[in-house]
Design a protein around this motif. Structure first.
Motif, PDB file in Angstrom:
ATOM      1  N   SER A 162      16.406 -15.878 -14.628  1.00 28.07           N
ATOM      2  CA  SER A 162      16.294 -15.534 -13.197  1.00 28.07           C
ATOM      3  C   SER A 162      17.534 -14.780 -12.738  1.00 28.07           C
ATOM      4  O   SER A 162      18.259 -15.199 -11.826  1.00 28.07           O
ATOM      5  N   PRO A 165      17.376 -10.805  -7.893  1.00 30.60           N
ATOM      6  CA  PRO A 165      16.254 -10.789  -6.957  1.00 30.60           C
ATOM      7  C   PRO A 165      15.479  -9.476  -7.074  1.00 30.60           C
ATOM      8  O   PRO A 165      15.949  -8.500  -7.660  1.00 30.60           O
ATOM      9  N   GLU A 166      14.302  -9.448  -6.476  1.00 31.05           N
ATOM     10  CA  GLU A 166      13.405  -8.299  -6.603  1.00 31.05           C
ATOM     11  C   GLU A 166      14.052  -7.002  -6.137  1.00 31.05           C
ATOM     12  O   GLU A 166      13.839  -5.946  -6.719  1.00 31.05           O
TER      13      GLU A 166
END
Length: 451
Positions: A162, A165-166
């Motif tokens: 992860s 972020p996008e």
């Protein structure tokens, strides 16, 4: 499948290297054919799967590189295919001196002026090389490998750690890390080997961006963040009461998650001395980060020599130092620790880092705040114009490159051992691949208007 034969050299080490090139590289290639696809001279052990607890998805088939017959190292310090300096109007003494090339005893063969041989013409997507910068052109990285490494590293970044972020996806894609690592490691036997370097490169950049630079980084409190992140590379051994808290901390943020995962993969494939070597070089890197942070906190521009000292620590050294692991073999610890080998690695790492200073110059000027790089420090400390400071920085790079090649040749002559020969070739390939990536990554970099 057998380990592919070694590709031709991407950087020309001087004449002394060629005394051993044909026989040594032939022996290495012959030995490679006696091992399996991933083990190399270290015993043919398969690369590990993902560390426990990580989802990795179905494995992809390794994509072989284009087969190229092995060749001996060429006999000149500057190959016929070296990119010539294009005609440019003289704009000050610095530019004229640079275009004349190196001077002094023993530099007659290190010309930067065009030769009679036809130069290599970069493809349009390759971008523009810095005029006067001493470098060697390289072939485009194997597209099939680039695509596969790019696919895998994005899956790792999103699904396993992860990482971002996008809204950061465009920047991640624009970094082109797959093309970067395939170009820097042409002798990697499989994509699995390339992924060892690729994960570490992405993790190192996550630490730099999120702890030091433009994605939330700050010099304030950097020492604590780096130390805790370093325990993802160099594990903490403590009393039972506190061990679980440390283990949980390795998942606390993206940089630590990336470090932990990338190092887990690496230690499963590397020998103990190779893993410890990497930990040592990462500690060097973090020490360099701290020096730069202290200057930022004090709003101080260091002396040029101080900046170059910092750059010997805050540089690309962890990348070429693992070239043997990525190549599927091991340079023994006693040979890696030789002072002359350490000098070669340091010079290569210093030169490649100045390449970054030069290609990222305009990018950093456009960023908020003052970013230290060699042209900025020279301009401030030596009272030169921006143009003359930049051109002098090119000269600094070129001297480092020539010293690297000279010292590598001397080491090859002094220690004609197959693993040493191959490691030197791997470091040289990393130097050239690093330049090619900077030159060709027009998403990130553009040149100043100094010519």
């Amino acid at each position: 499948m057998p380990v592919p034969e070694l590709p031709p050299p991407q950087s020309s080490l001087p004449e002394a290297v060629t005394r051993f090139g044909a026989t040594v590289l032939g022996a290495v290639a012959a030995r490679a054919h006696d091992t399996d696809a991933v083990g190399g001279p270290t015993g043919g052990r398969p690369l590990p799967g993902p560390p426990a607890g990580l989802s990795f998805g179905p494995p992809a088939t390794a994509v072989p590189p284009t087969a190229v017959p092995p060749t001996a190292l060429p006999p000149t310090a500057l190959p016929p295919t070296a990119v010539p300096v294009t005609d440019a109007p003289g704009q000050g003494v610095g530019l004229e001196r640079l275009l004349r090339g190196p001077h002094g005893l023993g530099t007659a063969g290190l010309r930067l002026t065009p030769r009679e041989e036809r130069p290599v013409t970069p493809a349009p997507r390759e971008g523009r090389p810095i005029p006067g910068l001493y470098h060697h052109p390289v072939p485009e990285p194997d597209e099939a490998r680039v695509d596969e490494v790019s696919r895998r590293i994005k899956a790792w970044a999103l699904d396993e750690v992860s990482l971002y972020p996008e809204e950061w996806e465009e920047q991640f894609d624009g970094f082109s890390v797959g093309r970067y690592m395939v170009g820097c490691h042409p002798d990697a036997p499989t994509v699995d080997h390339l992924m060892l370097a690729t994960r570490l490169m992405v993790a190192e950049n996550a630490v730099d961006d999120c702890y030091c630079e433009d994605h939330g980084g700050s010099p304030i409190g950097l020492g604590e963040r780096l130390l805790l992140a370093h325990t993802a590379l160099d594990p903490l051994y403590t009393v039972r009461e506190y061990q679980p808290e440390w283990a949980d901390s390795l998942h606390a943020d993206a940089p630590r998650r990336a470090y932990r995962s990338a190092m887990d993969y690496f230690v499963r494939a590397a020998g103990p001395s190779q893993a410890d070597r990497l930990r040592h070089d990462m500690a060097r890197l973090h020490l360099g980060y701290l020096a730069e942070a202290s200057w930022a906190q004090q709003d101080q521009v260091p002396e040029v020599w101080e900046y170059l000292a910092m750059r010997q620590f805050n540089n690309f050294r962890p990348c070429p130092t693992i070239t043997d692991t990525v190549g599927g073999y091991e340079l023994p610890a006693d040979l890696h620790a030789r002072p002359d080998m350490q000098k070669v690695i340091a010079l290569a790492s210093n030169a490649t880092t100045i390449v970054n200073d030069l290609y990222s110059y305009t990018k950093e000027l456009d960023a908020p705040g003052r970013h230290l790089n060699l042209p900025v420090v020279i301009a401030e400390r030596e009272g030169l114009s921006d143009q003359d400071a930049y051109l002098k920085s090119v000269e600094v790079h070129n001297e480092l490159m020539h010293d690297f090649e000279t010292e590598a040749a001397a080491l090859a002559a002094a220690c004609p051992v197959p693993a040493v020969q191959r490691f030197l070739r791997g470091v040289a390939a990393w130097v050239d691949g690093n330049h090619h990536w900077h030159q060709s990554n027009t998403y990130r970099y553009s040149l100043p208007d100094f010519w």
